[in-house]
Design a protein around this motif. Structure first.
Motif, PDB file in Angstrom:
ATOM      1  N   VAL A 100       0.851  -1.190   0.000  1.00 19.47           N
ATOM      2  CA  VAL A 100       0.000   0.000   0.000  1.00 19.47           C
ATOM      3  C   VAL A 100       0.885   1.237   0.000  1.00 19.47           C
ATOM      4  CG1 VAL A 100      -1.823   1.250   1.205  1.00 19.47           C
ATOM      5  CG2 VAL A 100      -1.785  -1.253   1.285  1.00 19.47           C
ATOM      6  N   TYR A 101       0.637   2.130  -0.966  1.00 14.43           N
ATOM      7  CA  TYR A 101       1.404   3.363  -1.075  1.00 14.43           C
ATOM      8  C   TYR A 101       0.467   4.553  -0.907  1.00 14.43           C
ATOM      9  CZ  TYR A 101       4.791   0.176  -3.115  1.00 14.43           C
ATOM     10  OH  TYR A 101       5.651  -0.870  -3.317  1.00 14.43           O
ATOM     11  N   ARG A 102       0.871   5.475  -0.037  1.00 11.70           N
ATOM     12  CA  ARG A 102       0.097   6.688   0.228  1.00 11.70           C
ATOM     13  C   ARG A 102       1.015   7.903   0.155  1.00 11.70           C
ATOM     14  NH1 ARG A 102      -2.421   3.308   4.301  1.00 11.70           N
ATOM     15  NH2 ARG A 102      -4.694   3.242   4.037  1.00 11.70           N
ATOM     16  N   SER A 103       0.384   9.064   0.171  1.00 12.27           N
ATOM     17  CA  SER A 103       1.153  10.300   0.325  1.00 12.27           C
ATOM     18  C   SER A 103       1.497  10.440   1.799  1.00 12.27           C
ATOM     19  CB  SER A 103       0.338  11.505  -0.141  1.00 12.27           C
ATOM     20  OG  SER A 103       0.962  12.702   0.266  1.00 12.27           O
TER      21      SER A 103
ATOM     22  N   PRO B 101      -7.278   7.932  -0.032  1.00 11.68           N
ATOM     23  CA  PRO B 101      -6.542   7.634  -1.269  1.00 11.68           C
ATOM     24  C   PRO B 101      -5.305   6.774  -1.022  1.00 11.68           C
ATOM     25  CG  PRO B 101      -7.201   9.927  -1.247  1.00 11.68           C
ATOM     26  CD  PRO B 101      -7.493   9.391   0.124  1.00 11.68           C
ATOM     27  N   ALA B 102      -5.152   5.767  -1.865  1.00  5.69           N
ATOM     28  CA  ALA B 102      -4.000   4.869  -1.766  1.00  5.69           C
ATOM     29  C   ALA B 102      -3.858   4.102  -3.073  1.00  5.69           C
ATOM     30  CB  ALA B 102      -4.160   3.894  -0.593  1.00  5.69           C
ATOM     31  N   THR B 103      -2.643   3.692  -3.336  1.00  7.70           N
ATOM     32  CA  THR B 103      -2.357   2.813  -4.467  1.00  7.70           C
ATOM     33  C   THR B 103      -1.987   1.465  -3.875  1.00  7.70           C
ATOM     34  OG1 THR B 103      -1.621   4.619  -5.890  1.00  7.70           O
ATOM     35  CG2 THR B 103      -0.838   2.413  -6.430  1.00  7.70           C
ATOM     36  N   VAL B 104      -2.787   0.446  -4.185  1.00 10.28           N
ATOM     37  CA  VAL B 104      -2.627  -0.872  -3.564  1.00 10.28           C
ATOM     38  C   VAL B 104      -2.225  -1.884  -4.624  1.00 10.28           C
ATOM     39  CG1 VAL B 104      -3.710  -2.639  -2.133  1.00 10.28           C
ATOM     40  CG2 VAL B 104      -4.416  -0.238  -1.900  1.00 10.28           C
ATOM     41  N   LEU B 105      -1.074  -2.535  -4.405  1.00  9.33           N
ATOM     42  CA  LEU B 105      -0.604  -3.573  -5.306  1.00  9.33           C
ATOM     43  C   LEU B 105      -0.836  -4.927  -4.645  1.00  9.33           C
ATOM     44  CD1 LEU B 105       0.753  -0.999  -6.392  1.00  9.33           C
ATOM     45  CD2 LEU B 105       2.810  -2.337  -6.824  1.00  9.33           C
TER      46      LEU B 105
END
Length: 203
Positions: A4-7, A58-62
Motif C-alpha cells: 500500500v502506497y500513500r502520500s 486515497p492509496a495505491t494498492v498492489l
C-alpha cells in the motif's frame, strides 16, 4: 503480497488534523455555548469528512491479482494483464482497456521533489584530502543506482509496469476493470454537509 502506497505528507497532516479536531471537540463540549458551539462542531465535522476523503482514503494498492487505485470517492481495480501503459509526471497515469485512463491520487511527485531527485542523480562524488566516502555494499550500490533520479512516484510506477509486463509474459487474461463507489466517503461528506446546513438553520 499486498503493498500500500500513500502520500506520507497528506497522511501525517490528516492525523495532525484529527488530533486538532479531538482537542477542539473536547473544548467545545466542556465550554458549550449553545448554537455557536453547534455550528463550530458541524463545521469541524464537515472538514474532517473532507480530510478523510482526500488525505486518508486515497492509496495505491498492489496485490497479487492486480492494481487497486483508491481515489476519494471510488476504487478502480485493474488486473495486471489489463494494464497497457504507465506514465509518471506529477501523478501516475495508468492506461487500460479501450483507451481508458486511471489517474492515481498517490503517490504524487512535486516539482521540488523531482528537482531534488535529478540533483541526486547528477551530483558528482565529493572526494578530497579531508573527505572520505563510505564504502557501500553491492546491494546498497544497486539500490542507490535504482533510485537515482527517481521520485517515489517514479518508483511505484516502475513496480506497476513490471508487474503488468510479467502478467502478460505469463499469458494471463486481460480481464475488465472493476469500479466501485466509496460509500463511506460519500456518506461521511453528505452527513457532514447536512449537519452544517442544520446547524446554520438552527443558529
Amino acid at each position: 503480497m499486498k503493498q500500500v502506497y500513500r502520500s506520507r505528507t497528506a497522511f501525517v497532516l490528516a492525523w495532525v488534523w484529527l488530533a486538532f479536531v479531538a482537542i477542539n471537540v473536547f473544548d467545545l463540549i466542556v465550554r458549550y455555548t449553545g448554537k455557536p458551539s453547534l455550528v463550530a462542531l458541524a463545521v469541524l465535522g464537515a472538514l474532517t469528512a473532507l480530510v478523510y476523503a482526500v488525505a486518508l482514503r486515497p492509496a495505491t494498492v498492489l496485490t497479487e491479482a492486480g492494481l487497486a487505485g483508491r481515489n476519494p470517492f471510488r476504487t478502480t481495480f485493474l488486473p495486471w494483464a489489463s494494464i497497457d501503459d504507465v506514465t509518471v509526471s506529477h501523478a501516475i497515469t495508468v492506461r487500460y482497456g479501450d483507451e481508458q485512463v486511471l489517474r492515481l491520487w498517490t503517490p504524487m511527485s512535486t516539482a521540488r521533489e523531482r528537482a531534488k531527485a535529478q540533483r541526486r542523480a547528477t551530483a558528482p562524488a565529493q572526494r578530497g584530502r579531508l573527505k572520505t566516502e563510505p564504502t557501500l555494499s553491492k546491494g546498497e550500490q544497486a539500490a542507490l543506482e535504482a533510485f537515482a533520479g527517481k521520485t517515489h512516484a517514479d518508483w511505484v510506477g516502475d513496480q506497476i509496469r513490471d508487474r503488468a509486463e510479467s502478467a502478460r509474459r505469463r499469458g494471463e487474461e486481460a480481464a475488465p476493470a472493476r469500479v466501485t463507489w466509496s460509500y463511506d466517503s460519500i456518506v461521511l461528506v453528505v452527513v457532514a454537509a447536512a449537519l452544517v446546513v442544520a446547524a446554520l438553520v438552527v443558529a
